[in-house]
Design a protein around this motif. Sequence first.
Motif, PDB file in Angstrom:
ATOM      1  N   VAL B  40       0.860  -1.200   0.000  1.00 59.15           N
ATOM      2  CA  VAL B  40       0.000   0.000   0.000  1.00 59.15           C
ATOM      3  C   VAL B  40       0.897   1.251   0.000  1.00 59.15           C
ATOM      4  CG1 VAL B  40      -1.640   1.373   1.390  1.00 59.15           C
ATOM      5  CG2 VAL B  40      -1.975  -1.100   1.123  1.00 59.15           C
ATOM      6  N   PHE B  41       1.893   1.217   0.862  1.00 59.95           N
ATOM      7  CA  PHE B  41       2.844   2.342   0.988  1.00 59.95           C
ATOM      8  C   PHE B  41       3.496   2.642  -0.361  1.00 59.95           C
ATOM      9  CE2 PHE B  41       7.225   3.767   1.863  1.00 59.95           C
ATOM     10  CZ  PHE B  41       7.005   4.816   2.728  1.00 59.95           C
ATOM     11  N   TYR B  42       3.924   1.601  -1.039  1.00 60.44           N
ATOM     12  CA  TYR B  42       4.602   1.783  -2.324  1.00 60.44           C
ATOM     13  C   TYR B  42       3.607   2.164  -3.428  1.00 60.44           C
ATOM     14  CZ  TYR B  42       8.017   1.183  -6.017  1.00 60.44           C
ATOM     15  OH  TYR B  42       8.865   1.405  -7.067  1.00 60.44           O
ATOM     16  N   GLY B  43       2.459   1.455  -3.420  1.00 60.97           N
ATOM     17  CA  GLY B  43       1.449   1.688  -4.457  1.00 60.97           C
ATOM     18  C   GLY B  43       0.861   3.082  -4.406  1.00 60.97           C
ATOM     19  N   TRP B  44       1.014   3.767  -3.265  1.00 58.15           N
ATOM     20  CA  TRP B  44       0.518   5.135  -3.119  1.00 58.15           C
ATOM     21  C   TRP B  44       1.102   6.042  -4.194  1.00 58.15           C
ATOM     22  CZ3 TRP B  44      -3.254   4.926   0.295  1.00 58.15           C
ATOM     23  CH2 TRP B  44      -3.844   6.097   0.726  1.00 58.15           C
ATOM     24  N   TRP B  45       2.348   5.769  -4.615  1.00 61.01           N
ATOM     25  CA  TRP B  45       2.974   6.562  -5.692  1.00 61.01           C
ATOM     26  C   TRP B  45       2.437   6.121  -7.049  1.00 61.01           C
ATOM     27  CZ3 TRP B  45       6.686   5.616  -1.701  1.00 61.01           C
ATOM     28  CH2 TRP B  45       7.209   6.778  -1.148  1.00 61.01           C
ATOM     29  N   ASP B  46       2.621   4.843  -7.313  1.00 61.70           N
ATOM     30  CA  ASP B  46       2.217   4.318  -8.602  1.00 61.70           C
ATOM     31  C   ASP B  46       2.077   2.803  -8.467  1.00 61.70           C
ATOM     32  OD1 ASP B  46       1.849   3.683 -11.255  1.00 61.70           O
ATOM     33  OD2 ASP B  46       3.180   5.287 -11.953  1.00 61.70           O
ATOM     34  N   GLN B 116      19.395   9.310 -35.446  1.00 58.65           N
ATOM     35  CA  GLN B 116      18.205   9.816 -34.766  1.00 58.65           C
ATOM     36  C   GLN B 116      18.158   9.308 -33.323  1.00 58.65           C
ATOM     37  OE1 GLN B 116      15.619  11.930 -35.566  1.00 58.65           O
ATOM     38  NE2 GLN B 116      17.049  12.450 -37.210  1.00 58.65           N
ATOM     39  N   PRO B 117      17.942  10.193 -32.366  1.00 59.96           N
ATOM     40  CA  PRO B 117      17.824   9.714 -30.985  1.00 59.96           C
ATOM     41  C   PRO B 117      16.585   8.839 -30.826  1.00 59.96           C
ATOM     42  CG  PRO B 117      17.298  12.052 -31.127  1.00 59.96           C
ATOM     43  CD  PRO B 117      17.782  11.632 -32.468  1.00 59.96           C
ATOM     44  N   ASN B 118      16.717   7.781 -30.057  1.00 59.85           N
ATOM     45  CA  ASN B 118      15.594   6.874 -29.881  1.00 59.85           C
ATOM     46  C   ASN B 118      15.313   6.707 -28.389  1.00 59.85           C
ATOM     47  OD1 ASN B 118      13.606   5.193 -30.688  1.00 59.85           O
ATOM     48  ND2 ASN B 118      14.915   3.403 -30.996  1.00 59.85           N
ATOM     49  N   THR B 119      15.097   7.844 -27.733  1.00 58.81           N
ATOM     50  CA  THR B 119      14.848   7.783 -26.285  1.00 58.81           C
ATOM     51  C   THR B 119      13.381   7.460 -26.023  1.00 58.81           C
ATOM     52  OG1 THR B 119      14.502  10.146 -26.296  1.00 58.81           O
ATOM     53  CG2 THR B 119      16.684   9.385 -25.642  1.00 58.81           C
ATOM     54  N   LEU B 120      13.111   6.974 -24.816  1.00 53.93           N
ATOM     55  CA  LEU B 120      11.745   6.614 -24.438  1.00 53.93           C
ATOM     56  C   LEU B 120      11.295   7.483 -23.273  1.00 53.93           C
ATOM     57  CD1 LEU B 120      12.173   2.739 -24.425  1.00 53.93           C
ATOM     58  CD2 LEU B 120      11.126   4.101 -26.223  1.00 53.93           C
ATOM     59  N   ASP B 121       9.998   7.639 -23.181  1.00 58.84           N
ATOM     60  CA  ASP B 121       9.445   8.415 -22.075  1.00 58.84           C
ATOM     61  C   ASP B 121       9.264   7.469 -20.882  1.00 58.84           C
ATOM     62  OD1 ASP B 121       8.425  10.496 -20.720  1.00 58.84           O
ATOM     63  OD2 ASP B 121       6.460  10.481 -21.689  1.00 58.84           O
ATOM     64  N   ILE B 122      10.359   7.262 -20.147  1.00 59.13           N
ATOM     65  CA  ILE B 122      10.327   6.259 -19.077  1.00 59.13           C
ATOM     66  C   ILE B 122      10.200   6.939 -17.714  1.00 59.13           C
ATOM     67  CG2 ILE B 122      11.633   4.405 -17.954  1.00 59.13           C
ATOM     68  CD1 ILE B 122      13.153   4.072 -20.617  1.00 59.13           C
ATOM     69  N   ILE B 123       9.305   6.408 -16.873  1.00 52.20           N
ATOM     70  CA  ILE B 123       9.202   6.910 -15.494  1.00 52.20           C
ATOM     71  C   ILE B 123      10.068   5.995 -14.641  1.00 52.20           C
ATOM     72  CG2 ILE B 123       7.625   7.411 -13.582  1.00 52.20           C
ATOM     73  CD1 ILE B 123       5.329   7.261 -15.679  1.00 52.20           C
ATOM     74  N   LEU B 124      10.882   6.610 -13.801  1.00 50.98           N
ATOM     75  CA  LEU B 124      11.758   5.808 -12.944  1.00 50.98           C
ATOM     76  C   LEU B 124      10.969   5.329 -11.726  1.00 50.98           C
ATOM     77  CD1 LEU B 124      14.734   4.890 -12.448  1.00 50.98           C
ATOM     78  CD2 LEU B 124      14.981   6.953 -11.076  1.00 50.98           C
ATOM     79  N   PRO B 125      10.841   4.013 -11.553  1.00 50.73           N
ATOM     80  CA  PRO B 125      10.107   3.527 -10.370  1.00 50.73           C
ATOM     81  C   PRO B 125      10.840   3.936  -9.087  1.00 50.73           C
ATOM     82  CG  PRO B 125      10.482   1.761 -11.948  1.00 50.73           C
ATOM     83  CD  PRO B 125      11.331   2.909 -12.380  1.00 50.73           C
ATOM     84  N   VAL B 126      10.088   4.467  -8.135  1.00 54.64           N
ATOM     85  CA  VAL B 126      10.683   4.946  -6.889  1.00 54.64           C
ATOM     86  C   VAL B 126      11.412   3.809  -6.185  1.00 54.64           C
ATOM     87  CG1 VAL B 126      10.163   5.947  -4.628  1.00 54.64           C
ATOM     88  CG2 VAL B 126       8.867   6.652  -6.612  1.00 54.64           C
ATOM     89  N   GLY B 127      12.617   4.089  -5.728  1.00 49.41           N
ATOM     90  CA  GLY B 127      13.363   3.141  -4.893  1.00 49.41           C
ATOM     91  C   GLY B 127      13.946   1.946  -5.610  1.00 49.41           C
ATOM     92  N   ILE B 128      13.903   1.923  -6.941  1.00 50.56           N
ATOM     93  CA  ILE B 128      14.345   0.722  -7.671  1.00 50.56           C
ATOM     94  C   ILE B 128      15.824   0.402  -7.374  1.00 50.56           C
ATOM     95  CG2 ILE B 128      14.865   1.975  -9.830  1.00 50.56           C
ATOM     96  CD1 ILE B 128      13.817  -0.550 -11.330  1.00 50.56           C
ATOM     97  N   SER B 129      16.650   1.439  -7.232  1.00 48.65           N
ATOM     98  CA  SER B 129      18.080   1.199  -6.973  1.00 48.65           C
ATOM     99  C   SER B 129      18.283   0.574  -5.596  1.00 48.65           C
ATOM    100  CB  SER B 129      18.850   2.502  -7.019  1.00 48.65           C
ATOM    101  OG  SER B 129      18.556   3.198  -8.179  1.00 48.65           O
ATOM    102  N   PHE B 130      17.391   0.884  -4.680  1.00 47.36           N
ATOM    103  CA  PHE B 130      17.545   0.375  -3.314  1.00 47.36           C
ATOM    104  C   PHE B 130      17.101  -1.082  -3.203  1.00 47.36           C
ATOM    105  CE2 PHE B 130      17.492   4.930  -2.807  1.00 47.36           C
ATOM    106  CZ  PHE B 130      18.468   5.147  -1.850  1.00 47.36           C
ATOM    107  N   TYR B 131      15.874  -1.367  -3.650  1.00 54.07           N
ATOM    108  CA  TYR B 131      15.413  -2.753  -3.461  1.00 54.07           C
ATOM    109  C   TYR B 131      16.129  -3.719  -4.397  1.00 54.07           C
ATOM    110  CZ  TYR B 131      11.817  -2.207  -7.208  1.00 54.07           C
ATOM    111  OH  TYR B 131      11.151  -2.006  -8.383  1.00 54.07           O
ATOM    112  N   THR B 132      16.610  -3.204  -5.538  1.00 55.49           N
ATOM    113  CA  THR B 132      17.379  -4.075  -6.429  1.00 55.49           C
ATOM    114  C   THR B 132      18.644  -4.553  -5.714  1.00 55.49           C
ATOM    115  OG1 THR B 132      16.581  -2.918  -8.375  1.00 55.49           O
ATOM    116  CG2 THR B 132      18.613  -4.139  -8.645  1.00 55.49           C
TER     117      THR B 132
END
Lengths: 301, 479
Positions: B40-46, B116-132
């Motif tokens: 719930v705590f995490y899902g509050w963001w996304d 041509q740049p091929n970047t994506l519109d990516i949202i960084l999931p909160v805390g991914i570097s930590f739990y990984t």
Amino acid sequence: MKKFIVHILICASILFIVDKLAYFILKETPKHLYDTRLKKVLDGEMNKELIILGSSKGAGNIIASQIEKETGYDSYNLSYMGSNVIFHEFILRKLLKHNKAPKIVLLTIDNPQTLINEKSLSYRFDKLYPLSVYNEVNDELIAQNDRSILSQFFLMGRLSKAHINYSNEKPSKDNPLLEDGSMPFIRVNPKSKREFVERSILYDKTLEMESKLEALNSIQNQCEANNIQLYYVFSPKMFNFNSAFYKRFLKLINSEKEIFKYDNNSLYTLKTSYFDQSHLMIHSAKVFTKEISEFIKSHNP
Amino acid sequence: MYFNSIDFAIFLPIVFLVYWFITQKNLKLQNALIVVASYVFYGWWDWRFLSLIVFSSLVDYSIGLALKKEEQQSKRKLLLWTSIGVNLGFLGFFKYYNFFADNFVSAFSFFGQPIQPNTLDIILPVGISFYTFQTLSYTIDVYKRKLEPTSNLISFLAFVSFFPQLVAGPIERATHLLPQFYKKRVFHYSLAVNGCRQILWGLFKKIVIADNCAEYANMIFNNSSDYSGSTLFMGALFFTFQIYGDFSGYSDIAIGTSRLFGFDLKQNFAFPYFSRDIAEFWRRWHISLSTWFRDYLYIPLGGSQGGTLMKVRNTFIIFLVSGFWHGANWTFIAWGFLNALYFLPLLLTNKNRKHTTSVVAQHNYLPNIKEFIHISFTFLLTVLAWVFFRANNLSHAFNYLKGIASKSIFSLPEVRPSYLILLIVFFICIEWMGRRSLFAIENLLIKKHFSVKLAFYIFLIVLMFLFYGKEQAFIYFQF
């Protein structure tokens, strides 16, 4: 566990009492204000026939008592130095909520900064902080994302630095606040730059902020709904007149007749008429105010 | 959900009461509650990114069990690399894809091959570097047979997603945190009070110090070309306290909250700004990340076992990787590189382990002159390094430093908010007094009467309300 919960409850109770004590500070602060104009608005003591809204162009360049004398309309100046159109809309909203609607509102326009993101024009939070004892002021601060929603429940949440150093606000030696709310510049500041400058007369509409356009629109709607005659005032400056902005502005209003643009008076071409590049000295502000009075009289015979 | 939000102020007491009054008698139920509360705590963001955590947890859980059964070394290695591949794959995609795409485009353009740049519109999931990193430590420890893999799925899910430290650490090791989910937790008054104290101090650091410093640091960094050298230095100082207040404040709240639930998390900050050299600073700053890199990167690379060249190489590698871990920007890599440079003289003179056990002025009230000079010099180096961390890009950082180095460094700063300077002085004093403890106010006034302590805590709360700065997101959430 029981001991822990009891201690938490004791802490919470003491915090509750301390929180309520904050009310005395909140209540006391407005009494010591130097600039009480907004307080008068909120207390319903601003029942005037003509109100001047705007930034320093309104505060310094237009003298309300002179308009009153020349037109017969009971007038007051509610312009704030460095304020933006969103703040003007807030003042008007509160004025209409607590006071009798004026017959005329003069809104000074910053050419060409009124609708774009301009550092020197901001929402004057500092004018609201000392008045946060009023729920509606606190709600406005929350709405402007300046204060936590917790301040609705905790009075301490309404305290700010303003409640410690409110007495620091002293009358400006350059433009003290007069009884009619006006703040004309009464002395020359040697540090002020007084040079006529040619500026670009281009205007980029894409830089306009949605929130400022909405505020302007809201001012227009509120005036219309309350049968208030709204006039827009363009003040003289040491910069050339931006006609591109003027053309753009015309599209946002009903008629050019609602606009008062300063006269081609030779006085405005003299350095000595100005306090700095954007503001008139009191003697030229009187001339400019007289022109506005004539304009009002001609539109309201 | 932010720790300094009204949502969390409601969420925490509810979970606390259910945890100790409803699920107390059943360990499985208590762990399940932690999982649900954490989601719930995490899902509050996304809530969409919950699937990432669940997937990552299930992969590592399964690989852990497979590693237990598998004896053949090559297959064990394959399992380990699968876990590393999946975890770093997610991290790489979400965090670094656009960085690499942009840099490839720049590199090709530099050699006259515009693409041509091929970047994506990516949202960084909160805390991914930590739990990984937390789940990776589990698989690596199981692979190295330092840890018995768990067959208890709920405990494992709770370990990965434990809400106090899920989004910004401390990065816990499975060897330390996971076993705590197997044992029945008992409520201890002293631990809970200690936890509340740490939460309070963490909130003070965040709300009063970090958020107020942020206003001025942002103003100065965002308009750096308009300010004198002395003001730019003030801006760097404000950012120095902002990042410490922000991140160590978060860690304090996380550790304190864990204590309320009967868990013990490792200390993440040990008064780093009182360090006498840069090596000590790195033993005291973001300890959970530094030790992670030490154990899972530096030591496997050979650590300090080889010759000087190898030590230097390994040191540069961990600092550069550490910089890159913080964000997909060259500024973070430069920040890591600069810290490696700072470290180098100590490494070459074998003085990098000079201050490993004691805190400065261990038995005195004040540091002696030599210690004071060392602390000041280390602090100055840190302040200058933070410029890279905060700057928008490398040229911004270099121009900022150039501005500081100009003659105007000797002028009076244009921005000098006296109230904030006073608050920072107060903060430094409290931190100094508490430097021998796990957190500054752990033992402060501990022997005084309850009313004295209470008055001090109320005073801190009043300061929080009074100097409530513009709410800023925790800096480390973006990592």
